[in-house]
Design a protein around this motif. Sequence first.
Motif, PDB file in Angstrom:
ATOM      1  N   THR A 229       0.835  -1.200   0.000  1.00  0.00           N
ATOM      2  CA  THR A 229       0.000   0.000   0.000  1.00  0.00           C
ATOM      3  C   THR A 229       0.874   1.256   0.000  1.00  0.00           C
ATOM      4  OG1 THR A 229      -1.742  -1.145   1.221  1.00  0.00           O
ATOM      5  CG2 THR A 229      -1.805   1.263   1.208  1.00  0.00           C
ATOM      6  N   VAL A 230       0.564   2.153  -0.909  1.00  0.00           N
ATOM      7  CA  VAL A 230       1.290   3.416  -1.043  1.00  0.00           C
ATOM      8  C   VAL A 230       0.308   4.568  -0.829  1.00  0.00           C
ATOM      9  CG1 VAL A 230       2.642   4.891  -2.577  1.00  0.00           C
ATOM     10  CG2 VAL A 230       2.940   2.401  -2.660  1.00  0.00           C
TER      11      VAL A 230
ATOM     12  N   LEU B 129      -1.567   6.747 -12.187  1.00  0.00           N
ATOM     13  CA  LEU B 129      -1.285   5.565 -11.380  1.00  0.00           C
ATOM     14  C   LEU B 129      -2.089   4.359 -11.844  1.00  0.00           C
ATOM     15  CD1 LEU B 129      -0.910   7.183  -7.851  1.00  0.00           C
ATOM     16  CD2 LEU B 129       0.870   6.430  -9.439  1.00  0.00           C
ATOM     17  N   GLY B 130      -3.241   4.596 -12.469  1.00  0.00           N
ATOM     18  CA  GLY B 130      -3.967   3.485 -13.087  1.00  0.00           C
ATOM     19  C   GLY B 130      -3.190   2.916 -14.260  1.00  0.00           C
ATOM     20  N   MET B 131      -2.619   3.810 -15.073  1.00  0.00           N
ATOM     21  CA  MET B 131      -1.786   3.376 -16.195  1.00  0.00           C
ATOM     22  C   MET B 131      -0.579   2.606 -15.684  1.00  0.00           C
ATOM     23  SD  MET B 131      -0.334   5.679 -19.364  1.00  0.00           S
ATOM     24  CE  MET B 131       0.446   6.900 -18.325  1.00  0.00           C
ATOM     25  N   PHE B 132       0.042   3.127 -14.606  1.00  0.00           N
ATOM     26  CA  PHE B 132       1.178   2.419 -14.027  1.00  0.00           C
ATOM     27  C   PHE B 132       0.771   1.023 -13.547  1.00  0.00           C
ATOM     28  CE2 PHE B 132       3.017   0.974 -10.047  1.00  0.00           C
ATOM     29  CZ  PHE B 132       4.312   0.712 -10.462  1.00  0.00           C
TER      30      PHE B 132
ATOM     31  N   LEU C  85       0.848  -2.641  -6.404  1.00  0.00           N
ATOM     32  CA  LEU C  85       0.782  -1.488  -5.525  1.00  0.00           C
ATOM     33  C   LEU C  85      -0.660  -1.019  -5.419  1.00  0.00           C
ATOM     34  CD1 LEU C  85       3.901   0.693  -6.516  1.00  0.00           C
ATOM     35  CD2 LEU C  85       3.734  -1.190  -4.877  1.00  0.00           C
ATOM     36  N   LYS C  86      -1.103  -0.883  -4.193  1.00  0.00           N
ATOM     37  CA  LYS C  86      -2.439  -0.353  -3.925  1.00  0.00           C
ATOM     38  C   LYS C  86      -2.282   1.095  -3.463  1.00  0.00           C
ATOM     39  CE  LYS C  86      -6.201  -0.738  -0.550  1.00  0.00           C
ATOM     40  NZ  LYS C  86      -6.644  -1.424   0.689  1.00  0.00           N
TER      41      LYS C  86
ATOM     42  N   GLY D 279       7.780   0.105  -6.769  1.00  0.00           N
ATOM     43  CA  GLY D 279       7.460  -1.254  -7.217  1.00  0.00           C
ATOM     44  C   GLY D 279       8.699  -2.104  -7.415  1.00  0.00           C
ATOM     45  N   TYR D 280       9.724  -1.528  -8.030  1.00  0.00           N
ATOM     46  CA  TYR D 280      10.977  -2.265  -8.210  1.00  0.00           C
ATOM     47  C   TYR D 280      11.595  -2.636  -6.868  1.00  0.00           C
ATOM     48  CZ  TYR D 280      11.231  -1.007 -13.219  1.00  0.00           C
ATOM     49  OH  TYR D 280      11.005  -0.872 -14.569  1.00  0.00           O
ATOM     50  N   ALA D 281      11.565  -1.684  -5.910  1.00  0.00           N
ATOM     51  CA  ALA D 281      12.147  -1.955  -4.592  1.00  0.00           C
ATOM     52  C   ALA D 281      11.399  -3.083  -3.882  1.00  0.00           C
ATOM     53  CB  ALA D 281      12.130  -0.686  -3.741  1.00  0.00           C
ATOM     54  N   ALA D 282      10.073  -3.070  -3.998  1.00  0.00           N
ATOM     55  CA  ALA D 282       9.275  -4.139  -3.383  1.00  0.00           C
ATOM     56  C   ALA D 282       9.614  -5.491  -4.002  1.00  0.00           C
ATOM     57  CB  ALA D 282       7.793  -3.835  -3.550  1.00  0.00           C
TER      58      ALA D 282
END
Length: 711
Positions: A38-39, A57-60, A77-78, A320-323
Amino acid sequence: MKQTLTELICLLCLAGLWSCCADEPSSPVDNREWIEKTVAVILPMEKGLDAHWHRTLGMFATNFERAFKNQDTGIKLKFEYYDEANSDVKELAASLAFDDDIYAVVGGLYSSNAAILASELTRVGKTFFTLATTEQLVRAYASSGYLWAMTETDITQCEVLLSKVVNYGGKSVALLAKDNDSYGQTFTDWFAFQAKELGLTNKGVFAYDDSSVEEKSRQAQQSGAEYVICVPSEIEDMGPMLKTYSLQSGNKGKSPRLIFSDTAFGADVLKIYGQDVEGMEGVCFGADPESGFDVSYRTFFGTNPTLGEAQLYDAAMLIGYAAWYQQLKPDVSIQKSLRIIVSGEDSNMGSWNGEDMGLVIDALAAGKSPYVRGASGHLRFDSKVFTSVLATTYYNFKVYNGQYIILDYNTSDGGNRTDATLAGWNWKASQMQDFGNSGEFSYPEHKGNWALLAATSREWSNYRHQADVLAIYRQLKSAGYTDDRIILIVEDDIADNPSNPDRGEIRVTPGGVNVYENVEIDYRMSSLVPNDILSILKGERSDRLPKVIESCENDNIFIYWSGHGVPGALCWDDESNGFTGDSLANTFRKMKEDKRYRKLLMMVEACFSGSVMEECAGIPGMLFITAAGADETSKADVFSSRLKAWMSNRFTSTFIEQIGENKAVAMRDLYYRLFINTVGSHVMVYNADYYGNLYSANMAEFICYKNSVSK
C-alpha cells in the motif's frame, strides 16, 4: 507536428498494450502469487487534478502488473489517495508514519506541505517520495536516508529561467517571489548569485506577501528590467500578476516580458484563469521527450499531463521495483533496495511501459543490475545520500488557444536540448576578485590581539549563528587567546533550550565537539543595543559596558559577525537596521583617528553583508570579508533532522576548516578557498587597496594570540 520515430514506435507499442487492456480484465487469470503493498498518495485533488493522478497511477498499475508475465510471483501497488489541499497535513503525516500497512508515501506537490511530511515520515524511517522542489527541503532531510526527491531543486529551475533570458538576448532581469515562503525562498536565495554568473543585470528582488502581491508586481514590472521572473507560490497569486501586466500593457507602458515558474503549469491553472493566461510562458519540470510519455498520455486520455505526472509515475515505478527486490532478497531494506535499483550499470532496459518494466523485473530476478530509466528520464540519484535526482527535464511552455504547448526542452545534464540554452549552463566566466600585488604598507610593530565575536540573533531557529560564533571562539582559545582579550556576545538561549535534546551542548556538525564547553560569555545579545557595540569597539567603558576593547596602535583586532542582514544593514535581533554602513564606517574612522588598532579584520556572515561593508572602504589598515555580495543572501550549511535546525553556515564552516588546517593561511588563499566552497553566494573582499599585499598577509596575525604591551 511531425512525430519522431521514437514517438511513433512508442505509440504503436502502447496502443497495442492498451487495446488489450480494453478487452481483458486487469486481474490475472493464472495462478501467479501477488504481493500487495500500500502506497499513500498525498496530492491536491481539487479542480480536476484528482483525475490526473488516478489516470497516471492506473496506467502504471496496468503496466506493472503485465511486467510480471514471466514470473510466478508479482508485486501489486495499492494506492490510497489523500487531498493535500484540504487535509491537516501534519496530523495525516503523523498517522501514516506509524501505520505499518503503508509501505511508502508519495506526495507533497507544495513545498510547505512536503517539509511537514518529510519531518514526520523520515523521523521514523518511512520512505517518502516527493514532487516538491524547494532547496531547503532536500538539504534538510538528505541525511535521513528516507527522502527521495523526484526533481532537482529550484536552484536548477531558477537557473533555467535565467538561462531563457540569456537565450532570448535579454540583458536585465527582476524577480517577483513570495516573502517568507519555502517555495519562493529558493529563488530569492539564488537569483542574484545566478544572474551575476550569467552576466545579467539584476534590477531587484520584489518580495510580496498576501496583501502586497499586486503592488510588488507593479514595482517589478516598472523596475526597468527587460524580463521579470514570476514565482507565484499559490495559483491564486497569479491573478494580480496577470492583471498588473495587462494594465501596464494597456497603458502603452514599456512592459517587460514575464516568464513564470512551474506553478503556472497545470490543468487547474487553465480552469481558473481561462483566457487570462493566453500567451503566458514559463518553465516547469516534466517528462523526457524521448520517453514518449507525453505523446502516449495525450493519445489515450485526450489531454496533456499536468505538472508532476511523469515524476509520480516514476516514483511508483521505483517503489514497485524496490518491493520486488525485497521479495527476491527479504533481508534487504527498502532503502537499500532503492539505492541498488537506481545504481544499476548493466544494460539499459528501456523506459516506463509494461514491456520495458518486464525486462527490468526479469533482469533483477536473474541477479543482474539493470540501468533504470523512467517517464521523466534517467533515474540517477546523488551517490552519496541518494536524495535528489541528478537530471530533470524542463519544458519551456506557452499557452496557445487555451492549451499548453511545449516550445523546447532543457536539461541540466547537457542533453535533450533543442536550442542553444545555453550558453547559460556552460558559461563559467570567473567572478573572483583580482587583487594583484598591492605592495606592503608600513605598520607599527605587532604586539597584541583583541577579538570581538558577535551572534546577533536569538531563538532555536537561529541555532547556527550562535553555534558558529562559539566555534570561532573555540578556535581562538586553541590558538592561545585568553578570555580577557575576547569579547563574546551571544544570547545564550540555545544550550538549555527546551528544543535541545542534548542539554548543555552545542555543535556545528552532527557528532562534533561541544563548542559550548568552558565558554565565558561577556554579554547577552538582548542586553545590548547597537550603539553599545560601537562603544565597545571604541573602548568607551561604562557601568553598562565594563568590558571593552582596550586596544592601541600595536594591536590587531579580529571581528567575527554572524546573524541576519537586509540590503544596506546588519540586523540586531529584531531590529532590521541595527548597523548601517555609515554607522560602522564612522566608528572605524574614529578608531583610526584615535590610533586604536594596527590592523583590523572583520568577517561577516549575513545576507546582503556586502552592501554594508562596501560602505567602509577607504580606511587604512582594515580588511572586510563578507559571505555574500551586496544583493545576495548567504547560505546555511549543515542541517540536523534530529535538532530540526541548521547547525552552521557555509561561509563559517569553510573558514573553520581552513584555519583548522593552516592558521597562517595567506589572505588571498583564504579568500580563494572561501569563494570556491561557499556555494550560492559570492564571497567578497573590501578595502584590499588600503590594506596591503594579500599574498603575504596571513590569518596568523589575527588567529594566533600575542600578548599586548602594558599601558
